[in-house]
Design a protein around this motif. Structure first.
Motif, PDB file in Angstrom:
ATOM      1  N   ARG A  52       0.846  -1.177   0.000  1.00 45.96           N
ATOM      2  CA  ARG A  52       0.000   0.000   0.000  1.00 45.96           C
ATOM      3  C   ARG A  52       0.891   1.239   0.000  1.00 45.96           C
ATOM      4  N   VAL A  53       0.468   2.244  -0.763  1.00 49.37           N
ATOM      5  CA  VAL A  53       1.029   3.591  -0.709  1.00 49.37           C
ATOM      6  C   VAL A  53      -0.104   4.465  -0.212  1.00 49.37           C
ATOM      7  N   THR A  54       0.074   5.150   0.913  1.00 50.95           N
ATOM      8  CA  THR A  54      -1.034   5.819   1.584  1.00 50.95           C
ATOM      9  C   THR A  54      -0.764   7.307   1.783  1.00 50.95           C
ATOM     10  N   SER A  55      -1.692   7.950   2.486  1.00 50.01           N
ATOM     11  CA  SER A  55      -1.510   9.363   2.806  1.00 50.01           C
ATOM     12  C   SER A  55      -0.487   9.576   3.911  1.00 50.01           C
ATOM     13  N   ALA A  56       0.175   8.502   4.340  1.00 55.24           N
ATOM     14  CA  ALA A  56       1.266   8.614   5.307  1.00 55.24           C
ATOM     15  C   ALA A  56       2.616   8.211   4.714  1.00 55.24           C
ATOM     16  N   THR A  57       2.643   7.794   3.453  1.00 54.07           N
ATOM     17  CA  THR A  57       3.871   7.315   2.821  1.00 54.07           C
ATOM     18  C   THR A  57       4.752   8.482   2.371  1.00 54.07           C
ATOM     19  N   LYS A  58       6.037   8.375   2.606  1.00 56.37           N
ATOM     20  CA  LYS A  58       6.969   9.399   2.127  1.00 56.37           C
ATOM     21  C   LYS A  58       6.950   9.445   0.603  1.00 56.37           C
ATOM     22  N   ALA A  59       6.890  10.652   0.051  1.00 62.53           N
ATOM     23  CA  ALA A  59       6.869  10.851  -1.400  1.00 62.53           C
ATOM     24  C   ALA A  59       7.928  11.873  -1.781  1.00 62.53           C
ATOM     25  N   VAL A  60       8.464  11.708  -2.973  1.00 58.34           N
ATOM     26  CA  VAL A  60       9.533  12.565  -3.480  1.00 58.34           C
ATOM     27  C   VAL A  60       8.951  13.606  -4.425  1.00 58.34           C
ATOM     28  N   LEU A  61       9.381  14.851  -4.284  1.00 62.66           N
ATOM     29  CA  LEU A  61       9.041  15.896  -5.247  1.00 62.66           C
ATOM     30  C   LEU A  61      10.128  15.945  -6.300  1.00 62.66           C
ATOM     31  N   SER A  62       9.724  15.932  -7.566  1.00 68.26           N
ATOM     32  CA  SER A  62      10.687  15.901  -8.662  1.00 68.26           C
ATOM     33  C   SER A  62      10.277  16.913  -9.718  1.00 68.26           C
ATOM     34  N   GLY A  63      11.254  17.479 -10.406  1.00 68.69           N
ATOM     35  CA  GLY A  63      10.950  18.466 -11.433  1.00 68.69           C
ATOM     36  C   GLY A  63      11.189  19.880 -10.944  1.00 68.69           C
ATOM     37  N   SER A 110      10.638   1.386  -3.756  1.00 69.29           N
ATOM     38  CA  SER A 110      10.736   2.741  -4.295  1.00 69.29           C
ATOM     39  C   SER A 110       9.651   3.633  -3.710  1.00 69.29           C
ATOM     40  N   ALA A 111       9.977   4.910  -3.602  1.00 67.43           N
ATOM     41  CA  ALA A 111       9.009   5.895  -3.121  1.00 67.43           C
ATOM     42  C   ALA A 111       8.203   6.439  -4.291  1.00 67.43           C
ATOM     43  N   PRO A 112       6.962   6.839  -4.061  1.00 62.00           N
ATOM     44  CA  PRO A 112       6.213   7.522  -5.117  1.00 62.00           C
ATOM     45  C   PRO A 112       6.864   8.856  -5.444  1.00 62.00           C
ATOM     46  N   VAL A 113       6.805   9.249  -6.714  1.00 59.87           N
ATOM     47  CA  VAL A 113       7.446  10.481  -7.173  1.00 59.87           C
ATOM     48  C   VAL A 113       6.389  11.413  -7.737  1.00 59.87           C
ATOM     49  N   LYS A 114       6.295  12.613  -7.182  1.00 58.31           N
ATOM     50  CA  LYS A 114       5.339  13.610  -7.667  1.00 58.31           C
ATOM     51  C   LYS A 114       5.998  14.413  -8.780  1.00 58.31           C
ATOM     52  N   ARG A 115       5.429  14.297  -9.985  1.00 60.52           N
ATOM     53  CA  ARG A 115       6.011  14.906 -11.185  1.00 60.52           C
ATOM     54  C   ARG A 115       5.448  16.320 -11.348  1.00 60.52           C
ATOM     55  N   THR A 116       6.162  17.282 -10.780  1.00 61.00           N
ATOM     56  CA  THR A 116       5.640  18.647 -10.672  1.00 61.00           C
ATOM     57  C   THR A 116       5.615  19.397 -11.989  1.00 61.00           C
TER      58      THR A 116
END
Length: 755
Positions: free
Chosen positions: A259-270, A400-406
């Protein structure tokens, strides 16, 4: 999608964000002025597959260099499915299955000759060692880190061979899906016996201050908030074909299950990563955030990762009075995304449990965007800016962490659809902002596509999604359109912009809505899902509805109030006003080149009850009428699947899934609506080119859709079901679930014998 009211679900009512104060032209205004611009093309939605293949190249397949790394006979289409050579990819010439009738029963109904089976309902354990769901709801909030979340939504089936992605493989795969939000009264022990009204009034929360009268002054139970946080996000589930070859079953304890949840660390990219406006107490460097949220529609990347979207992220945050600390311009920027002062979230109140109950630092405080004393490194004033992005997840790399593609902009993303990839050409993604009066976008990568990047995971994502140009659509009055670049220093996007000065590309992306306002993009009737036809290359977008024919905002940065008239609501205004039932727009990029900056458009289909004659502009009948089109998916054969999220026609029929065989832009005629608006509508609907395939249980939304590469299994999702559908999910609690559809004879869905 927006959470439309179907039943008595908390957080399942029309919290439709409507925060666009611009005077940009409404699509309805354009349609009201639009005249017939060219000769009507014949055939339309009834055109046969042979006609298309005889005159047009299969977009994304017959390119100068389209050799697949997976061998001859494999095609990467706009739908993202690779089709094995053994599978017949010919589009049916007509839909031959018997249509499903209107129904409001409490169970699911699928076309004759097919089998529909609910699987993976809310609370299903993905691993051993935790108990199954029980109606007493005593499962801990922490346990939902290893269970299916709530309100299943967009999803994708990733063929798996060995431990890696293989787009031809159907025997084994990873089913990845979103969990958009929660139905609190079906989730918490504290909510048992409470009505929706009681829940919304805060009577399921702990009131620490007996003088508290308003919901935002009350406190939630830490255990309930933790359960909700973990019920949001994404689930990755390994699936294998059943021994009889009919459908799939979960591989429990698979190392890929997570599960990837609203508590999982996510990376900001871009471009936004590291900017001052995303620096928080959690990460003063502005490179990471905690959680993904309100994940709605989804998509596949051309290289085989999962693209999830953050839509109604506004609803879980709170904001107090802090304009005096952040300034009027920053206040406008927040309000442009719906976050006014004294905003108490949409009833979630995740920021309210006591600090003493936290299991990690600022577990709850991080949901409060109020600026405190000091700078941004000492509070969470900027946390709101770290949500609202296309987020990439590599399902084959569980660590792997989720990556937010800004670079793809920040707004209420509904889904993300890529155009057919062509070797040596940029990759193009299409997106919609699902709120009233918001916009349609596309992103064109700076990097040129290479087939060698298939299976490249986040490295490929870095290549194609961190650098490029974000555009927003402007629909012109004559049936043409243009893409306006949202680029710092271009089109007035600089410090001179009056409503909100821009000082960098990062600010343009963080406040993409304000940038779209500035370039005079066209405000739309809630853009939902988009999909690209693998046959014509044309792009389709559902505009689900807009029931308000006028809006008033109080967030004009110059003071006062802004009123925008929407009398000709895009282009219909009827009943109590507005575009009650929605429609589907489509456009063809100039030269069939998805990087083009101009296009032509028409309206493929107007949704309406078949007996609402004045508004039934597409000629729908009882076999194919609908309201509020939402989910949208072209399979590789060119069959268009349409899902609905309706609250206006549900006395007649529950939400549904339809199959359609569209034509192309310009295949219909000019028509005039009851509001006196003239526009172009696609070829008329018939029983051969659009038909109802499935109806969900009473009170539900039908959403999320994917198919296996062999076309023998389809997965769709059911959100917030009502009625007695809970009997299919073991227990008395109605629970969201996935529905697995197969053909009873084991054949291809819509194959020759049943098409």
């Amino acid at each position: 999608m927006i959470m439309t009211q179907h039943n008595e679900d908390l957080f399942d009512y029309e919290y439709e964000e409507d925060s666009n104060p611009s005077n940009n032209q409404q699509f309805s205004e354009i349609l009201s002025k639009r005249m017939d611009r060219r000769t009507v093309l014949k055939g339309g939605a009834g055109l046969t597959t042979a006609a298309f293949f005889g005159s047009l190249p299969l977009a994304g397949c017959t390119t100068a260099n389209s050799t697949s790394p997976y061998g001859s006979g494999t095609t990467m289409t706009a739908s993202g499915l690779a089709t094995p050579a053994a599978v017949d990819t010919t589009r049916p010439q007509a839909l031959k299955f018997a249509p499903v009738a209107h129904t409001t029963i409490g169970d699911i109904t699928v076309a004759d000759g097919y089998h529909a089976e609910p699987i993976l309902p809310l609370g299903t354990p993905l691993v051993s060692g935790i108990e199954d769901w029980k109606d007493n709801r005593e499962q801990s909030g922490e346990s939902f880190e290893y269970r299916m979340g709530d309100n299943h939504d967009g999803m994708w089936f990733f063929g798996k061979q060995g431990n890696g992605y293989h787009p031809k493989e159907s025997n084994s795969g990873l089913l990845v899906m979103n969990h958009e939000y929660v139905n609190a009264q079906h989730l918490h022990p504290s909510a048992i016996g409470k009505s929706k009204k009681e829940l919304h009034e805060g009577k399921y929360v702990v009131v620490e201050d007996p003088t508290a009268e308003k919901i935002y002054q009350k406190k939630r139970l830490a255990s309930d908030v933790r359960r909700e946080v973990n019920c949001h996000g994404v689930a990755v589930v390994e699936m294998k074909k059943k021994a009889n070859g009919q459908g799939y079953e979960m591989v429990k304890d698979s190392p890929f299950n997570r599960r990837v949840t609203s508590a999982t660390k996510a990376v900001l990219s871009g471009p936004v990563a590291g900017h001052a406006l995303v620096k928080t107490k959690y990460d003063p460097s502005g490179r990471t955030t905690r959680g993904i949220n309100n994940n709605c529609g989804a998509g596949l990347s051309p290289w085989g990762t999962y693209l999830t979207t953050e839509e109604n992220f506004l609803g879980v945050f709170g904001r107090g009075e802090d304009t005096s600390k952040i300034g009027e311009k920053a206040n406008f920027a927040r309000k442009r995304y719906g976050a006014k002062e004294n905003f108490a979230s949409w009833g979630y109140l995740w920021y309210t449990p006591a600090a003493k109950d936290e299991i990690f630092t600022d577990e709850f405080a991080r949901w409060d965007m109020t600026a405190k004393e000091g700078d941004a490194s000492q509070d969470y004033r900027n946390v709101f800016n770290t949500f609202g992005y296309i987020t990439e997840i590599d399902p084959f790399n569980p660590k792997s962490a989720p990556v937010k593609r800004t670079a793809l902009g920040r707004f209420a993303h509904e889904n993300c659809a890529f155009a057919p990839v062509v070797e040596g050409q940029p990759v193009v993604f299409y997106m919609g902002d699902d709120s009233r009066g918001e916009y349609i976008y596309k992103f064109v990568s700076a990097a040129k596509w290479s087939n060698s990047d298939i299976g490249g995971g986040h490295r490929a994502g870095d290549k194609y999604m961190n650098k490029g140009t974000l555009y927003v659509a402007k629909f012109n009055e004559n049936g043409t359109g243009e893409w306006k670049a949202l680029k710092y220093g271009v089109n007035g996007l600089d410090a001179s912009n009056k409503a909100l000065p821009f000082n960098s590309q990062a600010e343009v992306l963080i406040f993409a809505r304000a940038a779209a306002d500035a370039v005079h993009a066209t405000r739309m009737d809630r853009p939902e899902w988009l999909s690209v036809s693998p046959m014509t290359g044309e792009v389709y977008c559902t505009l689900t509805n807009n029931a308000k024919k006028s809006r008033v905002w109080d967030n004009n940065p110059d003071g006062g109030r802004t009123k925008i008239d929407t009398v000709a609501a895009n282009p219909r205004s009827y009943g109590k006003g507005g575009n009650v039932h929605g429609h589907i727009i489509r456009w063809a990029e100039s030269g069939n080149n998805h990087t083009a900056t101009t296009f032509e458009w028409d309206i493929y289909l107007f949704a309406a009850p078949n007996d609402l004659s004045a508004e039934n502009l597409s000629g729908l009948n009882a076999n194919n009428d609908m309201s509020a089109p939402d989910g949208l998916f072209f399979d590789p054969r060119g069959v268009l699947w349409i899902e609905t999220d309706d609250g206006k026609y549900t006395d007649t029929t529950s939400c549904m899934l339809l199959a359609a065989l569209p034509g192309q832009v310009g295949d219909g005629q000019t028509t005039t609506t009851s509001a006196g608006t003239q526009t172009r509508v696609g070829a008329a609907a018939t029983d051969e080119n659009i038909k109802r395939f499935f109806v969900g249980p009473k009170g539900c939304e039908v959403t999320g859709i994917t198919m296996t590469p062999d076309f023998k299994t389809m997965f769709i999702n059911i959100q917030h079901p009502g009625g007695n559908w809970s009997a299919a999910n073991n227990g008395s609690t109605p629970r969201s679930a996935t529905v697995m559809i197969t053909k009873k004879d084991g054949g291809v869905i819509l194959g020759e014998s049943m098409a």
